[in-house]
Design a protein around this motif. Sequence first.
Motif, mmCIF file in Angstrom:
data_model
loop_
_atom_site.group_PDB
_atom_site.id
_atom_site.type_symbol
_atom_site.label_atom_id
_atom_site.label_comp_id
_atom_site.label_asym_id
_atom_site.label_seq_id
_atom_site.Cartn_x
_atom_site.Cartn_y
_atom_site.Cartn_z
ATOM 1 N N LYS A 7 0.839 -1.333 -0.169
ATOM 2 C CA LYS A 7 0.107 -0.003 0.050
ATOM 3 C C LYS A 7 0.937 1.203 0.100
ATOM 4 C CE LYS A 7 -4.053 2.116 0.821
ATOM 5 N NZ LYS A 7 -5.088 1.683 0.110
ATOM 6 N N TYR A 54 -8.061 2.742 -5.096
ATOM 7 C CA TYR A 54 -6.791 3.145 -4.086
ATOM 8 C C TYR A 54 -6.889 2.172 -2.852
ATOM 9 C CZ TYR A 54 -4.087 5.429 -0.829
ATOM 10 O OH TYR A 54 -3.036 5.786 0.446
ATOM 11 N N ASN A 55 -8.206 2.161 -2.225
ATOM 12 C CA ASN A 55 -8.477 1.163 -1.109
ATOM 13 C C ASN A 55 -7.975 -0.156 -1.559
ATOM 14 O OD1 ASN A 55 -8.964 3.584 0.715
ATOM 15 N ND2 ASN A 55 -11.015 3.574 -0.039
ATOM 16 N N ASN A 56 -8.500 -0.598 -2.554
ATOM 17 C CA ASN A 56 -8.142 -2.051 -2.930
ATOM 18 C C ASN A 56 -6.798 -2.169 -3.528
ATOM 19 O OD1 ASN A 56 -10.810 -2.556 -2.460
ATOM 20 N ND2 ASN A 56 -11.582 -2.245 -4.303
ATOM 21 N N ALA A 66 -11.046 6.364 -5.580
ATOM 22 C CA ALA A 66 -10.892 6.142 -4.015
ATOM 23 C C ALA A 66 -11.202 4.635 -3.896
ATOM 24 C CB ALA A 66 -11.949 6.851 -3.301
ATOM 25 N N GLU A 67 -12.071 3.867 -4.598
ATOM 26 C CA GLU A 67 -12.146 2.534 -4.475
ATOM 27 C C GLU A 67 -11.009 1.673 -4.843
ATOM 28 O OE1 GLU A 67 -14.946 -0.830 -6.371
ATOM 29 O OE2 GLU A 67 -15.811 1.329 -6.170
ATOM 30 N N LEU A 73 -10.697 11.518 1.115
ATOM 31 C CA LEU A 73 -9.937 10.489 1.997
ATOM 32 C C LEU A 73 -9.277 11.141 3.339
ATOM 33 C CD1 LEU A 73 -7.910 9.072 -1.022
ATOM 34 C CD2 LEU A 73 -9.989 8.093 0.160
#
Length: 181
Positions: free
Chosen positions: A3, A168-170, A165-166, A28
Amino acid sequence: MEKRHNIALIGFMGTGKSTIGKKLATKLGYEFIDTDKFIEEYEDTSIKEIFSKYGESHFREKETEALTKIVQNTHQVISTGGGIILNAKNRKILMANCFVVHLTAKPRNIYFRIKNNKERPLLNTAHPERTIRQLLHKRYKYYRVCHYTIKTDVGNITSIVNNIAENYNNSTQLSGHKEVF
């Protein structure tokens, strides 16, 4: 992929890096950093003045210096200048320290978004739309150095921000990334 704790938005001028970046940072809870603004504050002059007085190569050196400083912090959304990816060192810095998102748009849409902005030194030509196409063609292989690509002339800003955002979070689930060095 481990990450990364910064998100860098790359892409041609007029693809929405600043607009989308600010909204993404808010969503975020990250800090928003614009590399061009960072350089202007640090150099106490405008990008247009730097180009005019010292030329593009000097400005590109300042971009690398700024990027090196910026990525020392985390939890930032970084809106980069459209040509930052021309330097291999910058591409390496971005890929090592950021989740890199390439924002794209059709050349015609880019032209209409930026045609009235006189602060774009690379577009002060007799045929700015042709210049956009030429620069996009020249930079295409470098823009592909990213973790994720999204079109900004499809959908609305909120859906684009949510999509980034989705992803990035994954991002810890991504198996790799594209590299062209």
